[in-house]
Design a protein around this motif. Sequence first.
Motif, PDB file in Angstrom:
ATOM      1  N   SER A  10       0.838  -1.203   0.000  1.00 51.48           N
ATOM      2  CA  SER A  10       0.000   0.000   0.000  1.00 51.48           C
ATOM      3  C   SER A  10       0.866   1.245   0.000  1.00 51.48           C
ATOM      4  O   SER A  10       2.073   1.177   0.294  1.00 51.48           O
ATOM      5  CB  SER A  10      -0.892   0.037   1.250  1.00 51.48           C
ATOM      6  OG  SER A  10      -0.086   0.245   2.405  1.00 51.48           O
ATOM      7  N   GLY A  11       0.212   2.366  -0.259  1.00 55.44           N
ATOM      8  CA  GLY A  11       0.911   3.640  -0.184  1.00 55.44           C
ATOM      9  C   GLY A  11       1.363   3.931   1.239  1.00 55.44           C
ATOM     10  O   GLY A  11       2.458   4.454   1.468  1.00 55.44           O
ATOM     11  N   SER A  12       0.512   3.601   2.200  1.00 50.39           N
ATOM     12  CA  SER A  12       0.868   3.860   3.604  1.00 50.39           C
ATOM     13  C   SER A  12       2.111   3.074   4.004  1.00 50.39           C
ATOM     14  O   SER A  12       3.001   3.598   4.692  1.00 50.39           O
ATOM     15  CB  SER A  12      -0.301   3.487   4.523  1.00 50.39           C
ATOM     16  OG  SER A  12      -1.416   4.299   4.266  1.00 50.39           O
ATOM     17  N   VAL A  18       5.178   4.734   2.476  1.00 44.92           N
ATOM     18  CA  VAL A  18       5.587   5.955   3.177  1.00 44.92           C
ATOM     19  C   VAL A  18       6.309   5.602   4.478  1.00 44.92           C
ATOM     20  O   VAL A  18       7.376   6.156   4.794  1.00 44.92           O
ATOM     21  CB  VAL A  18       4.374   6.856   3.461  1.00 44.92           C
ATOM     22  CG1 VAL A  18       4.724   7.938   4.477  1.00 44.92           C
ATOM     23  CG2 VAL A  18       3.873   7.488   2.164  1.00 44.92           C
ATOM     24  N   TYR A  26      -0.679  14.496   1.865  1.00 45.05           N
ATOM     25  CA  TYR A  26      -1.326  13.277   2.365  1.00 45.05           C
ATOM     26  C   TYR A  26      -0.340  12.132   2.164  1.00 45.05           C
ATOM     27  O   TYR A  26       0.113  11.888   1.051  1.00 45.05           O
ATOM     28  CB  TYR A  26      -2.627  12.975   1.609  1.00 45.05           C
ATOM     29  CG  TYR A  26      -3.337  11.755   2.155  1.00 45.05           C
ATOM     30  CD1 TYR A  26      -4.150  11.850   3.281  1.00 45.05           C
ATOM     31  CD2 TYR A  26      -3.159  10.500   1.578  1.00 45.05           C
ATOM     32  CE1 TYR A  26      -4.779  10.722   3.813  1.00 45.05           C
ATOM     33  CE2 TYR A  26      -3.780   9.368   2.100  1.00 45.05           C
ATOM     34  CZ  TYR A  26      -4.595   9.491   3.210  1.00 45.05           C
ATOM     35  OH  TYR A  26      -5.204   8.382   3.745  1.00 45.05           O
ATOM     36  N   HIS A  27      -0.016  11.456   3.256  1.00 45.48           N
ATOM     37  CA  HIS A  27       0.983  10.396   3.152  1.00 45.48           C
ATOM     38  C   HIS A  27       0.520   9.110   3.817  1.00 45.48           C
ATOM     39  O   HIS A  27       1.318   8.379   4.408  1.00 45.48           O
ATOM     40  CB  HIS A  27       2.314  10.879   3.737  1.00 45.48           C
ATOM     41  CG  HIS A  27       2.859  12.089   3.033  1.00 45.48           C
ATOM     42  ND1 HIS A  27       3.257  12.068   1.717  1.00 45.48           N
ATOM     43  CD2 HIS A  27       3.011  13.372   3.449  1.00 45.48           C
ATOM     44  CE1 HIS A  27       3.666  13.279   1.350  1.00 45.48           C
ATOM     45  NE2 HIS A  27       3.526  14.084   2.377  1.00 45.48           N
ATOM     46  N   GLY A  28      -0.790   8.858   3.750  1.00 47.72           N
ATOM     47  CA  GLY A  28      -1.289   7.604   4.274  1.00 47.72           C
ATOM     48  C   GLY A  28      -1.595   7.672   5.756  1.00 47.72           C
ATOM     49  O   GLY A  28      -1.504   8.739   6.385  1.00 47.72           O
ATOM     50  N   GLU A  32       4.612  15.237  -1.897  1.00 46.81           N
ATOM     51  CA  GLU A  32       4.006  14.795  -3.155  1.00 46.81           C
ATOM     52  C   GLU A  32       4.399  15.857  -4.191  1.00 46.81           C
ATOM     53  O   GLU A  32       4.212  17.049  -3.933  1.00 46.81           O
ATOM     54  CB  GLU A  32       2.490  14.786  -3.064  1.00 46.81           C
ATOM     55  CG  GLU A  32       1.890  13.864  -2.030  1.00 46.81           C
ATOM     56  CD  GLU A  32       0.455  14.296  -1.691  1.00 46.81           C
ATOM     57  OE1 GLU A  32       0.279  15.138  -0.777  1.00 46.81           O
ATOM     58  OE2 GLU A  32      -0.473  13.826  -2.354  1.00 46.81           O
ATOM     59  N   ASP A  88       6.651  11.465  -2.710  1.00 44.99           N
ATOM     60  CA  ASP A  88       5.549  10.515  -2.551  1.00 44.99           C
ATOM     61  C   ASP A  88       4.735  10.545  -3.843  1.00 44.99           C
ATOM     62  O   ASP A  88       3.920  11.436  -4.067  1.00 44.99           O
ATOM     63  CB  ASP A  88       4.696  10.904  -1.330  1.00 44.99           C
ATOM     64  CG  ASP A  88       3.595   9.878  -1.068  1.00 44.99           C
ATOM     65  OD1 ASP A  88       3.376   9.017  -1.940  1.00 44.99           O
ATOM     66  OD2 ASP A  88       2.968   9.955   0.008  1.00 44.99           O
ATOM     67  N   VAL A 119       2.614   8.238  -4.855  1.00 39.45           N
ATOM     68  CA  VAL A 119       1.557   7.224  -4.767  1.00 39.45           C
ATOM     69  C   VAL A 119       0.421   7.540  -5.742  1.00 39.45           C
ATOM     70  O   VAL A 119      -0.132   6.636  -6.379  1.00 39.45           O
ATOM     71  CB  VAL A 119       1.063   7.086  -3.310  1.00 39.45           C
ATOM     72  CG1 VAL A 119      -0.251   6.329  -3.231  1.00 39.45           C
ATOM     73  CG2 VAL A 119       2.127   6.370  -2.478  1.00 39.45           C
ATOM     74  N   ILE A 120       0.089   8.815  -5.897  1.00 44.18           N
ATOM     75  CA  ILE A 120      -0.885   9.202  -6.927  1.00 44.18           C
ATOM     76  C   ILE A 120      -0.168   9.562  -8.226  1.00 44.18           C
ATOM     77  O   ILE A 120      -0.589   9.185  -9.319  1.00 44.18           O
ATOM     78  CB  ILE A 120      -1.756  10.385  -6.454  1.00 44.18           C
ATOM     79  CG1 ILE A 120      -2.717   9.939  -5.343  1.00 44.18           C
ATOM     80  CG2 ILE A 120      -2.553  10.964  -7.630  1.00 44.18           C
ATOM     81  CD1 ILE A 120      -3.607  11.051  -4.793  1.00 44.18           C
ATOM     82  N   LYS A 153      -0.941   2.502  -5.852  1.00 42.53           N
ATOM     83  CA  LYS A 153      -2.070   2.792  -6.747  1.00 42.53           C
ATOM     84  C   LYS A 153      -1.870   2.384  -8.211  1.00 42.53           C
ATOM     85  O   LYS A 153      -2.099   1.247  -8.593  1.00 42.53           O
ATOM     86  CB  LYS A 153      -2.420   4.275  -6.638  1.00 42.53           C
ATOM     87  CG  LYS A 153      -2.893   4.650  -5.205  1.00 42.53           C
ATOM     88  CD  LYS A 153      -3.418   6.055  -5.155  1.00 42.53           C
ATOM     89  CE  LYS A 153      -3.715   6.551  -3.754  1.00 42.53           C
ATOM     90  NZ  LYS A 153      -5.007   6.204  -3.226  1.00 42.53           N
TER      91      LYS A 153
HETATM   92  C1  LIG Z   1       0.285  10.623  -1.899  1.00 45.33           C
HETATM   93  C2  LIG Z   1      -0.252   9.459  -1.119  1.00 45.33           C
HETATM   94  N1  LIG Z   1       0.549   8.809  -0.273  1.00 45.33           N
HETATM   95  C3  LIG Z   1       0.112   7.750   0.429  1.00 45.33           C
HETATM   96  C4  LIG Z   1      -1.179   7.309   0.313  1.00 45.33           C
HETATM   97  C5  LIG Z   1      -1.639   6.137   1.106  1.00 45.33           C
HETATM   98  O1  LIG Z   1      -1.880   5.054   0.272  1.00 45.33           O
HETATM   99  P1  LIG Z   1      -2.772   3.829   0.775  1.00 45.33           P
HETATM  100  O2  LIG Z   1      -4.165   4.336   0.929  1.00 45.33           O
HETATM  101  O3  LIG Z   1      -2.614   2.818  -0.334  1.00 45.33           O
HETATM  102  O4  LIG Z   1      -2.210   3.342   2.038  1.00 45.33           O
HETATM  103  C6  LIG Z   1      -2.052   7.945  -0.555  1.00 45.33           C
HETATM  104  C7  LIG Z   1      -3.453   7.519  -0.685  1.00 45.33           C
HETATM  105  O5  LIG Z   1      -4.289   8.201  -1.247  1.00 45.33           O
HETATM  106  C8  LIG Z   1      -1.586   9.069  -1.281  1.00 45.33           C
HETATM  107  O6  LIG Z   1      -2.391   9.758  -2.101  1.00 45.33           O
END
Ligand SMILES: Cc1ncc(COP(=O)(O)O)c(C=O)c1O
Length: 405
Positions: A102-104, A107, A136-138, A191, A224, A226-227, A253
Amino acid sequence: MPPRLLHPFAKPAKDGFRNLVKSEGVRLWDDAGNEYIDALGSLWYCQVGYGQTEIVDAVAKQLGTLNYNVFDPWANGVSEEAAARIADLSPLDGSRVFLCCSGSESVDTAFKIARKVAHLKGEPDRQIMVRRTRGYHGVNAAGTSLQGIAPNREDWGDLVPHVVEVDPDDIESAAKLFAEHGDQIAGVISEPVQGAGGVFPPSPEYLRRLREMCDKAGSLLIFDEVICGFGRTGSWFASQTYDVQPDLITFAKGATSGYQPLGGVILSRAVCDTFESDPEFLFRHGYTYSGHPASAAAAIANIDIIEREGLVDRANEIGVRFEAGLSAMVGDGLLNAVRGVGAIWAGQLPEGTEPAQTIAIRDNMLDNGVICRPIGDSLAFCPPLVMTDDDIDTVLDVMATAITH
Ligand SMILES: Cc1ncc(COP(=O)(O)O)c(C=O)c1O
């Protein structure tokens, strides 16, 4: 009676969710027979659209062939291939890739790597991590502490210490922090385009100046993505769109378009050198499902589709159409401003629009078959990169009608 499933980012007392039964292309259907065009790529993740049998088949074949972990001493071809494909697409030459789910997780992994690198370089007191407001970093422990959306940090008790926030637009805020504490800063997380915070591309020079400050102070720059990653900003990674190379890239993602849970961290050659220089150093971090073969197979098939269908370029075409449509709404007084790049956009509603009004407009759009995301006074779009021009026009028409009603 609320459902048995405790929904994420929802009021536990809520009942009455929209129950989906099918997804295909850029469309979804619920059990009441309603059809939706998904202009959000689910949760900012579905680049290739739904129902791609090529990915489904690759996952099924992999699970039927080999399903095993990659903790020492194990390896497998598909996990190695996914890591190599991702590293080769990234701007970081000679990089290696850590995989998670996952993104979380990505991070929290990057956070730990930044502090471990400082430790390995003989600077155990270098612990400060810098976050930007709106980031936003999870939701894991480090990610909750690193994110710049205050309500997401509140009332969970003590968070991870030594995290300092800087202004997301005024680079002088970071410059001041570096001038005072540069030798204690382990890393900065940003991000490139802030997504969940409302779709904010970086102000000119912001990322480049961050890079300069990190270089001078000996701190790691973490993007980051993730997006942003996997084509969203019109390049494979936003680091390429903005021509700034970080030390670590987090992703998730779009890596699999959500067909399997997959996240990860791309480590620059310099970070790898630090890790590899002592043969006795043990990287004491990893998740049971790190490098899961099914996720790896999904990533490879997903990347194949993005490459074959030219979806990175398509992101830019989508952007041109969204920008034109949203700008026209600014001209008509329906919107106050437009923000975005590639295939991630937001339209800011007229001044004074309350979050509840934004949600009401979103609900009206849902009732008329279009999915977007309300964020404060803005509506955000992150469509699958396979969306046609006709569908984009429908999305924009439904939006304009919803705002005027
Ligand atoms: C930039 C960013 N980092 C981390 C995350 C966390 O990802 P996850 O929901 O897969 O844990 C997200 C989720 O939207 C995100 O947009």
